[in-house]
Write a protein that holds these residues in place. Structure first.
Motif, PDB file in Angstrom:
ATOM      1  N   GLY A   1     -40.231  62.656  91.319  1.00 42.07           N
ATOM      2  CA  GLY A   1     -39.414  61.612  90.737  1.00 42.07           C
ATOM      3  C   GLY A   1     -38.207  62.175  90.023  1.00 42.07           C
ATOM      4  N   GLY A   2     -37.301  61.275  89.601  1.00 43.39           N
ATOM      5  CA  GLY A   2     -36.121  61.724  88.870  1.00 43.39           C
ATOM      6  C   GLY A   2     -35.125  60.612  88.700  1.00 43.39           C
ATOM      7  N   LEU A   3     -33.953  60.992  88.199  1.00 44.64           N
ATOM      8  CA  LEU A   3     -32.851  60.064  87.990  1.00 44.64           C
ATOM      9  C   LEU A   3     -31.832  60.273  89.098  1.00 44.64           C
ATOM     10  CD1 LEU A   3     -31.168  58.059  86.302  1.00 44.64           C
ATOM     11  CD2 LEU A   3     -30.333  60.025  84.986  1.00 44.64           C
ATOM     12  N   VAL A   4     -31.553  59.218  89.853  1.00 43.73           N
ATOM     13  CA  VAL A   4     -30.608  59.289  90.952  1.00 43.73           C
ATOM     14  C   VAL A   4     -29.664  58.097  90.889  1.00 43.73           C
ATOM     15  CG1 VAL A   4     -32.189  60.557  92.464  1.00 43.73           C
ATOM     16  CG2 VAL A   4     -32.159  58.054  92.513  1.00 43.73           C
ATOM     17  N   GLN A   5     -28.656  58.125  91.750  1.00 44.93           N
ATOM     18  CA  GLN A   5     -27.701  57.027  91.818  1.00 44.93           C
ATOM     19  C   GLN A   5     -28.003  56.125  93.011  1.00 44.93           C
ATOM     20  OE1 GLN A   5     -23.865  58.993  91.877  1.00 44.93           O
ATOM     21  NE2 GLN A   5     -23.753  58.960  89.636  1.00 44.93           N
TER      22      GLN A   5
ATOM     23  N   SER B   1     -31.307  59.552  97.871  1.00 46.12           N
ATOM     24  CA  SER B   1     -32.649  59.683  98.434  1.00 46.12           C
ATOM     25  C   SER B   1     -33.522  60.545  97.539  1.00 46.12           C
ATOM     26  CB  SER B   1     -32.585  60.318  99.833  1.00 46.12           C
ATOM     27  OG  SER B   1     -31.834  59.538 100.733  1.00 46.12           O
ATOM     28  N   LEU B   2     -34.826  60.321  97.634  1.00 46.27           N
ATOM     29  CA  LEU B   2     -35.820  61.125  96.932  1.00 46.27           C
ATOM     30  C   LEU B   2     -37.057  61.220  97.809  1.00 46.27           C
ATOM     31  CD1 LEU B   2     -36.035  59.945  93.186  1.00 46.27           C
ATOM     32  CD2 LEU B   2     -35.389  62.215  94.002  1.00 46.27           C
ATOM     33  N   ARG B   3     -37.793  62.314  97.654  1.00 42.21           N
ATOM     34  CA  ARG B   3     -39.076  62.424  98.324  1.00 42.21           C
ATOM     35  C   ARG B   3     -40.160  62.673  97.282  1.00 42.21           C
ATOM     36  NH1 ARG B   3     -41.449  66.648 102.838  1.00 42.21           N
ATOM     37  NH2 ARG B   3     -41.535  68.022 101.003  1.00 42.21           N
ATOM     38  N   LEU B   4     -41.103  61.770  97.229  1.00 46.99           N
ATOM     39  CA  LEU B   4     -42.245  61.915  96.342  1.00 46.99           C
ATOM     40  C   LEU B   4     -43.396  62.580  97.094  1.00 46.99           C
ATOM     41  CD1 LEU B   4     -42.291  58.402  94.619  1.00 46.99           C
ATOM     42  CD2 LEU B   4     -40.938  60.425  94.043  1.00 46.99           C
ATOM     43  N   SER B   5     -44.166  63.359  96.354  1.00 47.03           N
ATOM     44  CA  SER B   5     -45.340  64.017  96.925  1.00 47.03           C
ATOM     45  C   SER B   5     -46.560  63.685  96.093  1.00 47.03           C
ATOM     46  CB  SER B   5     -45.148  65.542  96.945  1.00 47.03           C
ATOM     47  OG  SER B   5     -44.045  65.908  97.740  1.00 47.03           O
TER      48      SER B   5
ATOM     49  N   ILE C   1     -51.621  66.265 101.310  1.00 45.41           N
ATOM     50  CA  ILE C   1     -50.464  65.709 100.615  1.00 45.41           C
ATOM     51  C   ILE C   1     -50.032  64.418 101.313  1.00 45.41           C
ATOM     52  CG2 ILE C   1     -48.083  66.059  99.868  1.00 45.41           C
ATOM     53  CD1 ILE C   1     -48.567  69.033  99.855  1.00 45.41           C
ATOM     54  N   VAL C   2     -49.737  63.425 100.505  1.00 45.44           N
ATOM     55  CA  VAL C   2     -49.149  62.169 100.986  1.00 45.44           C
ATOM     56  C   VAL C   2     -47.722  62.108 100.438  1.00 45.44           C
ATOM     57  CG1 VAL C   2     -49.303  59.656 101.038  1.00 45.44           C
ATOM     58  CG2 VAL C   2     -51.402  61.037 101.010  1.00 45.44           C
ATOM     59  N   TYR C   3     -46.784  61.814 101.307  1.00 46.01           N
ATOM     60  CA  TYR C   3     -45.370  61.787 100.924  1.00 46.01           C
ATOM     61  C   TYR C   3     -44.826  60.359 100.950  1.00 46.01           C
ATOM     62  CZ  TYR C   3     -45.571  66.775 102.127  1.00 46.01           C
ATOM     63  OH  TYR C   3     -45.894  68.102 102.204  1.00 46.01           O
ATOM     64  N   LEU C   4     -43.761  60.159 100.180  1.00 48.05           N
ATOM     65  CA  LEU C   4     -42.981  58.928 100.268  1.00 48.05           C
ATOM     66  C   LEU C   4     -41.518  59.330 100.277  1.00 48.05           C
ATOM     67  CD1 LEU C   4     -43.122  55.816 100.379  1.00 48.05           C
ATOM     68  CD2 LEU C   4     -42.692  55.840  97.904  1.00 48.05           C
ATOM     69  N   GLN C   5     -40.890  59.222 101.435  1.00 51.49           N
ATOM     70  CA  GLN C   5     -39.457  59.489 101.557  1.00 51.49           C
ATOM     71  C   GLN C   5     -38.709  58.204 101.279  1.00 51.49           C
ATOM     72  OE1 GLN C   5     -37.725  62.473 102.316  1.00 51.49           O
ATOM     73  NE2 GLN C   5     -36.000  61.190 101.698  1.00 51.49           N
TER      74      GLN C   5
ATOM     75  N   THR D   1     -45.156  59.070  88.653  1.00 53.12           N
ATOM     76  CA  THR D   1     -43.916  59.820  88.485  1.00 53.12           C
ATOM     77  C   THR D   1     -42.771  58.814  88.367  1.00 53.12           C
ATOM     78  OG1 THR D   1     -42.522  61.581  89.418  1.00 53.12           O
ATOM     79  CG2 THR D   1     -43.542  60.085  90.997  1.00 53.12           C
ATOM     80  N   GLN D   2     -41.890  59.051  87.417  1.00 53.45           N
ATOM     81  CA  GLN D   2     -40.816  58.107  87.124  1.00 53.45           C
ATOM     82  C   GLN D   2     -39.667  58.264  88.102  1.00 53.45           C
ATOM     83  OE1 GLN D   2     -40.516  55.683  84.500  1.00 53.45           O
ATOM     84  NE2 GLN D   2     -38.706  55.082  85.686  1.00 53.45           N
ATOM     85  N   VAL D   3     -39.220  57.131  88.635  1.00 54.47           N
ATOM     86  CA  VAL D   3     -38.026  57.082  89.470  1.00 54.47           C
ATOM     87  C   VAL D   3     -37.044  56.122  88.814  1.00 54.47           C
ATOM     88  CG1 VAL D   3     -37.076  56.386  91.699  1.00 54.47           C
ATOM     89  CG2 VAL D   3     -39.257  57.599  91.607  1.00 54.47           C
ATOM     90  N   THR D   4     -35.845  56.597  88.544  1.00 62.57           N
ATOM     91  CA  THR D   4     -34.817  55.768  87.931  1.00 62.57           C
ATOM     92  C   THR D   4     -33.583  55.822  88.809  1.00 62.57           C
ATOM     93  OG1 THR D   4     -35.655  56.267  85.718  1.00 62.57           O
ATOM     94  CG2 THR D   4     -33.453  55.329  85.874  1.00 62.57           C
ATOM     95  N   VAL D   5     -33.113  54.643  89.212  1.00 60.08           N
ATOM     96  CA  VAL D   5     -31.935  54.550  90.064  1.00 60.08           C
ATOM     97  C   VAL D   5     -30.837  53.863  89.264  1.00 60.08           C
ATOM     98  CG1 VAL D   5     -31.005  53.777  92.271  1.00 60.08           C
ATOM     99  CG2 VAL D   5     -33.435  54.336  92.071  1.00 60.08           C
ATOM    100  N   SER D   6     -29.761  54.562  89.019  1.00 60.78           N
ATOM    101  CA  SER D   6     -28.653  54.007  88.242  1.00 60.78           C
ATOM    102  C   SER D   6     -27.643  53.348  89.181  1.00 60.78           C
ATOM    103  CB  SER D   6     -27.974  55.107  87.428  1.00 60.78           C
ATOM    104  OG  SER D   6     -27.386  56.059  88.285  1.00 60.78           O
ATOM    105  N   SER D   7     -26.994  52.332  88.648  1.00 62.22           N
ATOM    106  CA  SER D   7     -26.020  51.584  89.467  1.00 62.22           C
ATOM    107  C   SER D   7     -24.633  52.183  89.351  1.00 62.22           C
ATOM    108  CB  SER D   7     -25.996  50.125  89.038  1.00 62.22           C
ATOM    109  OG  SER D   7     -25.677  50.022  87.676  1.00 62.22           O
TER     110      SER D   7
END
Length: 125
Positions: A8-12, A16-20, A77-81, A119-125
């Motif tokens: 997880g993380g902070l993105v715009q 894209s992000l890949r979680l595991s 492992i299970v992923y989420l792209q 896991t935290q996912v933050t998407v900024s506008s």
């Protein structure tokens, strides 16, 4: 069984992000893996699920076409792209496991007895 999410993380918007999700303490890979998410003040909601062989999957309408769930049974492992992320995708993402046979009706949190910490996912506008 233990589940540990990462990625997880902070993105715009548009990123894209890949979680595991690493699954440990389980002898076999014969389980349904899933991802749920929970935004502040909202209930936990289904995102995606995958059968134990990876041949079948199911997605929430809100993420279909943007997110892809997959798994590597050799590594447990299970992923989420996640692609084309939107601010409404913001939330804590949880990995979940169910030892039953796969079915497209497995979309409720109560259907999954094993959970990770999220896991935290933050998407900024």
């Amino acid at each position: 069984v233990q589940l540990a999410e990462s990625g997880g993380g902070l993105v715009q918007t548009g990123d894209s992000l890949r979680l595991s999700c690493v699954v440990s303490g389980r002898a076999s890979s014969n389980y349904v893996g899933a991802w749920f998410r929970q935004a502040p003040g909202k209930e936990r909601e289904f995102v995606a699920a995958i059968s134990w062989k990876g041949s079948r999957s199911n997605y929430a309408d809100s993420v279909a076409g943007r997110f892809t769930i997959s798994r590597d049974n050799t590594k447990n492992i299970v992923y989420l792209q996640m692609s084309s992320l939107k601010p409404e995708d913001t939330g804590i993402y949880y990995c979940a496991l169910n030892g039953r046979l796969y079915g497209d009706d497995l979309v409720r949190p109560v259907d999954f007895p094993s959970w990770g910490q999220g896991t935290q996912v933050t998407v900024s506008s």
